[in-house]
Design an enzyme around this catalytic site. Structure first.
Site, PDB file in Angstrom:
ATOM      1  NE  ARG A  62      -2.457  -1.621   3.171  1.00 39.15           N
ATOM      2  CZ  ARG A  62      -3.115  -2.513   3.900  1.00 39.15           C
ATOM      3  NH1 ARG A  62      -4.401  -2.685   3.736  1.00 39.15           N
ATOM      4  NH2 ARG A  62      -2.508  -3.214   4.812  1.00 39.15           N
ATOM      5  CG  ASP A 200       2.073 -26.451   7.642  1.00 37.28           C
ATOM      6  OD1 ASP A 200       3.180 -26.247   8.180  1.00 37.28           O
ATOM      7  OD2 ASP A 200       1.098 -26.876   8.268  1.00 37.28           O
ATOM      8  CG  HIS A 201       6.841 -22.434   8.414  1.00 43.84           C
ATOM      9  ND1 HIS A 201       5.744 -22.111   9.178  1.00 43.84           N
ATOM     10  CD2 HIS A 201       7.865 -22.577   9.285  1.00 43.84           C
ATOM     11  CE1 HIS A 201       6.103 -22.043  10.451  1.00 43.84           C
ATOM     12  NE2 HIS A 201       7.384 -22.337  10.552  1.00 43.84           N
ATOM     13  CD  GLU A 239       6.181 -21.519  18.989  1.00 39.56           C
ATOM     14  OE1 GLU A 239       6.861 -20.908  18.174  1.00 39.56           O
ATOM     15  OE2 GLU A 239       4.985 -21.264  19.203  1.00 39.56           O
ATOM     16  CG  HIS A 263       2.741 -25.475  11.920  1.00 46.09           C
ATOM     17  ND1 HIS A 263       2.727 -25.141  10.591  1.00 46.09           N
ATOM     18  CD2 HIS A 263       2.807 -24.288  12.598  1.00 46.09           C
ATOM     19  CE1 HIS A 263       2.784 -23.816  10.473  1.00 46.09           C
ATOM     20  NE2 HIS A 263       2.829 -23.277  11.682  1.00 46.09           N
ATOM     21  CE  LYS A 363       2.761 -18.420  20.002  1.00 48.49           C
ATOM     22  NZ  LYS A 363       3.763 -18.961  19.067  1.00 48.49           N
TER      23      LYS A 363
HETATM   24  C1  BG6 Z   1       3.901 -19.959  13.000  1.00 51.71           C
HETATM   25  C2  BG6 Z   1       3.049 -19.511  14.160  1.00 51.71           C
HETATM   26  O1  BG6 Z   1       3.109 -20.563  12.011  1.00 51.71           O
HETATM   27  O2  BG6 Z   1       4.854 -20.906  13.452  1.00 51.71           O
HETATM   28  C3  BG6 Z   1       3.901 -18.946  15.283  1.00 51.71           C
HETATM   29  O3  BG6 Z   1       2.149 -18.510  13.722  1.00 51.71           O
HETATM   30  C4  BG6 Z   1       4.985 -19.934  15.659  1.00 51.71           C
HETATM   31  O4  BG6 Z   1       3.104 -18.619  16.406  1.00 51.71           O
HETATM   32  C5  BG6 Z   1       5.742 -20.400  14.430  1.00 51.71           C
HETATM   33  O5  BG6 Z   1       5.860 -19.296  16.582  1.00 51.71           O
HETATM   34  C6  BG6 Z   1       6.720 -21.502  14.772  1.00 51.71           C
HETATM   35  O6  BG6 Z   1       7.503 -21.789  13.657  1.00 51.71           O
HETATM   36  P1  BG6 Z   1       8.973 -22.365  13.820  1.00 51.71           P
HETATM   37  O7  BG6 Z   1       9.421 -22.621  12.414  1.00 51.71           O
HETATM   38  O8  BG6 Z   1       9.766 -21.311  14.534  1.00 51.71           O
HETATM   39  O9  BG6 Z   1       8.842 -23.601  14.635  1.00 51.71           O
END
Ligand code: BG6
Length: 513
Positions: A62, A200-201, A239, A263, A363
């Protein structure tokens, strides 16, 4: 066509797989993900010689800015977040091909400007360009962007050809079943499924990909991988970080949506699915969907249900005092958003009937670890009956997805000496020791795969809907209950009592990975 061209997943990345000339357009160019992950991923692909010779990056956002300013933003991002030092020769080739178009996400004219910009580049290089749209904006504008890509004709560029347009969509893909279905409808009105890459990384992580290799390239596991030998399975995604500065997003999300639906469910699907007939995208995704369909609806009642949720309270992490969730900036005093969720799942198929699968994610837990642990049944008979002399542990195969990536197996061994005494021992494999530690980041793999058109490591439309179908009744139940039944755990601990109780019902306990 040689097998490795059809199944790139099998043979890994090779410079010969070449993507066609491509322009990647990032919507949400001034966002955090662009700086932390996307631009550094593209830079590292350039370092490895994996980008096509004709490659362009267009930031779309933007905020108006000239190309040169965006080039500076991108350069800063690479310097700060790339896993490798900046090589000036690589960056100086990429920088002039980094451009910027400004406009509103719902402003039709802006898509016209974008279209012209791409047409101008095509004219200059004398070749058609594949356009890969990367939607990395807040989810509220996913639909307007997709609709405008359709209306402007951008989605249909070079349609039917290998270099037809493609779209990558970041998470969150919907917030419940209805919204995921609606988003899928919007997308499929404009794009074919083969043009769509839902991120989905976790699927881009090396160790997640290795799960398939471990399971299906080693013949020793398959005979054990079922209800006859497996006692139960635990999947942990913990985490140390808290909500940080993301309360605006997280308050409307919570652990079930943020980590579990996507995930953690993906890790489950890859662990428990049947062997695919081949390694192409459709075969693997078919098996994942089949597995997700076999999961029984979860029981939600407070005493004997299959779900637990909790919020962190203040505590100690790494020796430092950290605040509770309700004290975090931007969190409502009466928030019922869960920062921890645990599920007990039953999979109703021949392989897994009667084997509990426990999933947890939270978390501010004791340690950052993602782990899949397969706990096997005890040896039959009791010639080494548990006693002072015979310390025995259940055989456990654990995949340590991150950090400290590796695999371990707990076995029982004889302690050397004249007396027969036993002790559990751990066989360990560490990726860093065997392969070194500078592995590609998930986003490098994912951007490249989308450029090549390989959807194996992306979520298919029906897959995301099935996993929303599983969690939506839980979300609705929690919504109704508000804070009632919401458990608590101290920051820095391994989670709340209600989560331990899910396992205790079957005389199991959570591992401390
Ligand atoms: C993201 C979440 O998809 O994945 C975050 O939105 C999370 O809240 C993160 O911290 C964790 O990813 P990674 O690769 O650090 O385990």
């Amino acid at each position: 066509m040689p097998d490795h061209d059809r199944h790139p997943f099998l043979h890994g990345l090779s410079k010969h797989r070449g993507a066609p000339p491509t322009v990647v357009v990032i919507f949400g160019a001034s966002g955090d993900l662009t700086a932390r992950k996307l631009v550094p991923a593209i830079y590292n692909l350039a370092v490895d010689g994996l980008l096509p010779a004709d490659f362009f990056l267009i930031g779309f956002g933007r905020q108006p800015m000239p190309d040169t300013e965006f080039q500076q933003v991108a350069a800063d991002a690479v310097r700060e977040f790339s896993r490798r030092e900046v090589q000036e020769d690589v960056w100086s080739r990429l920088a002039p091909r980094t451009l910027y178009v400004s406009g509103g996400y719902d402003e039709a004219a802006a898509y016209g400007r974008l279209s012209e910009r791409i047409a101008t580049i095509e004219k200059e290089i004398g070749q058609p360009l594949q356009t890969l749209f990367y939607i990395s904006t807040p989810p509220s504008v996913f639909a307007p962007i997709i609709e405008n890509l359709g209306a402007s004709g951008l989605a249909a560029r070079h349609v039917g050809q290998a270099h037809q347009s493609k779209v990558i969509i970041e998470k969150p893909f919907g917030k419940d079943l209805a919204s995921a279905q609606s988003l899928n409808r919007t997308i499929t009105a404009v794009f074919e499924e083969s043009q769509v890459f839902r991120i989905d990384h976790y699927l881009g992580k090396e160790t997640v990909q290795d799960l398939l290799v471990q399971r299906f390239a080693n013949a020793i596991f398959e005979p054990l991988w079922n209800r006859n030998f497996v006692d139960h399975v635990q999947i942990t995604v913990s985490e140390e970080v808290g909500v940080g500065t993301r309360a605006g997003y997280y308050e409307g999300s919570g652990a079930l949506r943020d980590m579990m639906q996507n995930h953690t469910m993906q890790l489950l699907a890859l662990t428990a699915m049947e062997p695919p007939v081949s390694l192409d995208a459709e075969s693997i995704r078919n098996e994942k969907v089949k597995l997700l369909k076999a999961i029984q609806p979860l029981r939600l009642d407070a005493t004997s249900g299959d779900v637990a949720r909790a919020q962190y309270t203040e505590g100690l992490l790494g020796g430092n005092a950290v605040p509770g969730y309700l004290q975090e900036d931007g969190v409502a005093e009466t928030s019922s958003t869960e920062t921890y969720a645990a599920l007990r799942l039953n999979i109703n198929n021949w392989r897994w009937h009667g084997v509990p699968f426990y999933l947890r994610s939270g978390k501010r837990m004791a340690r950052r670890v993602t782990e899949i642990a397969i706990r096997f049944k005890p040896a039959p008979g009791n010639i080494f009956a548990e006693s002072e002399r015979f310390q025995l542990a259940a055989n456990t195969l654990a995949f340590q997805i991150q950090p400290d990536e590796g695999m371990s197996m707990i076995l029982n061994a004889k302690i050397p000496g004249l007396e027969t005494r036993t002790q559990p021992v751990k066989m360990n494999f560490k990726y860093a020791t065997t392969f070194g530690s500078n592995t590609p980041e998930a986003y490098e793999r994912l951007v490249l795969d989308a450029m090549i058109g390989d959807g194996t490591l992306f979520i298919r439309g029906d897959e995301t809907e099935r996993s929303w179908q599983l969690v939506t009744p839980i979300l609705e139940h929690w919504q109704e209950q508000g804070r009632h039944g919401l458990d608590a755990y101290s920051a820095g601990s391994w989670g709340p009592p209600s989560s331990a109780a899910l396992l205790a019902a079957n005389r199991h306990t959570w591992r401390e990975p």
